[in-house]
Enzyme design. Structure first.
Site, PDB file in Angstrom:
ATOM      1  N   ARG A 381      71.612 -72.958 -10.082  1.00  0.00           N
ATOM      2  CA  ARG A 381      72.452 -73.686 -11.034  1.00  0.00           C
ATOM      3  C   ARG A 381      72.272 -75.175 -10.756  1.00  0.00           C
ATOM      4  NH1 ARG A 381      75.961 -69.817 -13.135  1.00  0.00           N
ATOM      5  NH2 ARG A 381      76.563 -68.173 -11.690  1.00  0.00           N
ATOM      6  N   ARG A 411      73.968 -66.301 -14.371  1.00  0.00           N
ATOM      7  CA  ARG A 411      74.912 -65.988 -15.445  1.00  0.00           C
ATOM      8  C   ARG A 411      75.676 -67.213 -15.945  1.00  0.00           C
ATOM      9  NH1 ARG A 411      77.591 -61.469 -13.520  1.00  0.00           N
ATOM     10  NH2 ARG A 411      76.295 -60.049 -14.684  1.00  0.00           N
ATOM     11  N   HIS A 441      68.599 -66.194  -5.613  1.00  0.00           N
ATOM     12  CA  HIS A 441      69.864 -66.872  -5.362  1.00  0.00           C
ATOM     13  C   HIS A 441      69.781 -67.751  -4.120  1.00  0.00           C
ATOM     14  CE1 HIS A 441      74.321 -66.729  -4.242  1.00  0.00           C
ATOM     15  NE2 HIS A 441      74.332 -67.203  -5.466  1.00  0.00           N
ATOM     16  N   TYR A 474      82.746 -77.838  -4.450  1.00  0.00           N
ATOM     17  CA  TYR A 474      82.633 -76.623  -3.631  1.00  0.00           C
ATOM     18  C   TYR A 474      82.410 -77.004  -2.173  1.00  0.00           C
ATOM     19  CZ  TYR A 474      81.443 -74.072  -8.009  1.00  0.00           C
ATOM     20  OH  TYR A 474      81.435 -73.530  -9.265  1.00  0.00           O
TER      21      TYR A 474
END
Length: 710
Positions: A381, A411, A441, A474
């Site tokens: 992302r 997603r 990932h 985050y």
């Protein structure tokens, strides 16, 4: 003789979806916490709404697909898909009730006391306000609207996923009463949802929602009709992409095609205003094919995500936490040679307490450094205007070998990633679109540099995405290294991704889907062996989710052998604590604070020869079996101490942590008589104290994002 323990007994496991709903309940608890500034509390209500939207579009949709397919296999907690759907429906209705109770009874009155008013309905307007609203409608809203009537010649229109709409019952002015027609109009998302209007009280800022403005003036859209009633509604559709990658000749085109289908997947939730007309609701039910249990009657505005805009409104800073500036990393001086800094020793990065700038700078410097031969990176992302993408494109234009794996199946980021993939290809980068059947990932960047003593490889490994925006929100850990062994492994990772060549062995890294599960189980079993031999043994781990049955069973077995297991798990946890003889040595805590906890740390005692790992994977089947993930060791003693401190402080957190009790409920710790530990606040303060005393221009307001669907 003691009966042999069955560590796979379904009674020892919590259902994944119900555990996630408990997590969203913990987010909502922050909105109910009176010690938190008011606009921060409002923000948490918004987050529970956006979290719930994604949960329905993906998880509930998946359960419905299973039911439709006649799938009868039970989950690790012994529940069928149908049983899960029923339980999820019940718990979600309770959660939504609690959400609106918090909003209506607690937050709205407090907002009014602080000079902010959100009107419940257009009927409450004073004559002056009504005049303003009607004028605003004709000037700004009316030209954008598309009213759609439904009759014999006009079928029920496509209602877009997540869009807010107003349904109306009409009767023709020149006909006898009794004949009614249905019409619908979409509330345009291109216009602001919150409209500030003149206030009837001095010192109060008054807002009316856009749907109320439209509802008040809906008769202007149907001039030949009487509007009998009008109510807002909203639907959620199945948004889970189903792609047969073996059949998809061009993955890029197939994903673009599937993205369009998200707009007309099966309706899995219908939200309506609590007082909606029965006939109107029946028309919606039949047209949208919605089951009774999937209808949510809402006591308040639909879709509370608009509250995030309220959180960001100008002024009222006293109702928010003070802004926090991510601090400089002590080992890295901005603008100086980052490769020289890494050669001095491994460097740990702790975001967002420390700035993400060095990671961006790592790629930027590599793109213009004449000694850099190649850059290789995975992207899962990235931000909307990513400086990393710009640097990779620049590097390719400068003649360097640039290989980028862009994960198209990330997603809800698919469209964004398609745009970046095309841009990188245009610049001359070698773009890889992931592996068939697997999501990539892992978070890894490799820079190959020609130096006086030969080729040297510089590597960045992390627990979070290469996204400069979410890096402010985050909590993640990253590491720079030029270790030869890790450099060799990094090259092997990219060769595997681009050419399917699996190395026979790894020096330091453990990579899913082939090697990582075995490695974790081996590390847990080793602690168990030490405990059985009477030696000290512990496992301390932090992750986003724990729902892998084999890992949980191994932890149960280790606990029953005497291994002390301390877990910090933000979201889903299918493990149960306090089961006699099974999990009495296991504690689980979940931290919900200003930043979204995202880092993964795994700390094993190993009879005093401690081993610490970090990585991109949670203990979930998808991470261990269906994704390319990387776990890497932290071996520098200085860095190990830093990571021990991070995890140790979170295990001591008694302010933002919820403890998982044996009854399955999460409760905040009783702080009476104890020294308060708020790990996130402590890390902010420590980062400020450790940072070089230089001007730091990097500044962002603290704000917790919605739960990421990874």
């Amino acid at each position: 003789m003691e009966k042999e323990k069955d560590f796979l007994n379904p009674e020892y496991y919590e259902n994944r979806e119900l555990s996630w709903l408990k997590f969203n309940g913990r987010v909502l608890n922050e909105a109910r916490d009176k010690s938190i500034p008011l606009l921060e509390r409002l923000k948490f209500v918004s987050i529970t709404s956006s979290n719930l939207d994604e949960f329905f579009m993906v998880r509930v949709a998946s359960l419905k697909d299973m039911v439709h397919a006649g799938y009868k296999k039970k989950d690790i907690a012994g529940m069928t898909a149908q049983e899960q759907l029923e339980a999820v429906s019940k718990e979600t209705h309770l959660l939504v009730e609690q959400q609106y109770s918090t909003y209506n009874r607690s937050l709205l009155p407090l907002l009014h006391n602080c000079g902010i008013e959100i009107l419940d309905a257009h009927e409450e307007l004073t004559p002056e306000q009504a005049e303003y609203v009607d004028h605003y409608f004709m000037e700004n809203v009316y030209p954008v609207l598309t009213p759609m009537a439904v009759d014999a010649s006009r079928p029920f229109p496509l209602i877009r996923n997540k869009s807010l709409n107003i349904a109306a019952l009409l009767s023709k002015k020149d006909e006898k009463k009794g004949e009614t027609e249905f019409a619908t109009v979409q509330v345009p998302s291109v216009l602001p949802r919150m409209i500030q209007i003149p206030s009837s009280e001095e010192g109060i800022r008054t807002f009316l929602l856009l749907e109320q403005v439209i509802e008040r003036n809906i008769h202007q859209l149907f001039l030949n009709y009487h509007v009998l009633c009008a109510y807002p509604y909203r639907i959620m559709r199945n948004a889970d992409l189903s792609i047969d990658e073996d059949e998809a000749e061009d993955l890029l085109q197939e994903i673009q095609k599937q993205l369009k289908k998200r707009q007309w997947g099966e309706v899995i939730r219908l939200e309506v205003e609590e007082k909606i007309d029965k006939q109107l609701l029946q028309i919606l039910r039949e047209a949208l094919h919605v089951a009774q249990e999937d209808i949510f009657k809402i006591s308040g505005p639909l879709d509370l995500t608009f509250l995030m805009k309220m959180y960001g409104m100008e002024g009222k800073d006293e109702l928010r936490y003070p802004s926090y500036k991510p601090q400089l990393v002590p080992e890295i001086t901005p603008g100086e040679d980052i490769f020289a800094a890494i050669r001095k020793g491994d460097i740990l990065l702790h975001h967002p307490y420390q700035t993400f700038d060095p990671v961006v700078d790592f790629i930027r410097q590599a793109s213009v450094d004449p000694d850099v031969l190649a850059i290789k990176q995975t992207l899962y992302r990235v931000s909307g205007n990513s400086p990393i993408i710009a640097s990779l494109a620049q590097a390719a234009e400068n003649g360097k070998q640039v290989s980028v794996l862009v994960e198209l199946k990330a997603r809800f980021d698919e469209e964004n990633n398609i745009v970046w993939a095309k841009k990188l290809e245009k610049a001359g980068c070698h773009v890889i679109y992931g592996l068939v059947g697997l999501k990539t990932h892992s978070k890894i960047a490799l820079v190959v540099r020609k130096e006086e003593d030969g080729i040297r490889r510089y590597v960045h490994l992390g627990t979070g995405n290469y996204n400069d925006s979410t890096a402010k929100l985050y909590t993640d850990l990253g590491m720079f290294t030029c270790s030869e062994a890790i450099g060799e492994d990094a090259t092997a990772v990219f060769n595997m991704l681009s050419g399917y060549s699996e190395p026979l062995s790894w020096n330091k890294l453990a990579v899913a889907p082939i090697w990582l599960r075995k490695r974790f189980l081996k590390l847990i079993k080793r602690e168990m062996k030490h405990a059985q031999e009477g030696r000290e043994a512990f496992i301390k781990a932090k992750m986003n989710s724990l729902c892998d049955r084999d890992i949980i069973a191994a932890l149960y077995e280790a606990s029953s052998a005497g291994v002390k297991v301390e877990l910090v798990i933000r979201g889903i946890c299918c493990l149960k604590t306090g089961i006699p003889g099974i999990s009495e040595n296991i504690t689980v805590r979940s931290i919900v604070g200003n930043f979204l906890e995202h880092s993964r740390i795994f700390w094993f005692h190993n009879d005093g020869q401690e081993e610490i790992y970090m990585g991109s994977a949670d203990w979930m089947p998808r991470n261990l079996d269906r994704r390319v993930e990387i776990m890497f060791p932290v071996e520098d003693e200085r860095l190990m101490d830093q990571v021990r401190h991070v995890l140790g402080t979170q295990i001591m957190d008694n302010t933002k942590a919820h403890i998982l009790n044996p009854d399955g409920k999460y409760e905040k710790i009783d702080k009476r008589g104890k020294k308060l530990v708020n790990s996130q606040e402590q890390f902010c303060e420590e980062a400020r104290n450790a940072a070089p005393k230089k001007a730091n221009t990097y500044q962002e307001r603290v704000f917790i994002p919605a739960e990421p669907v990874e």
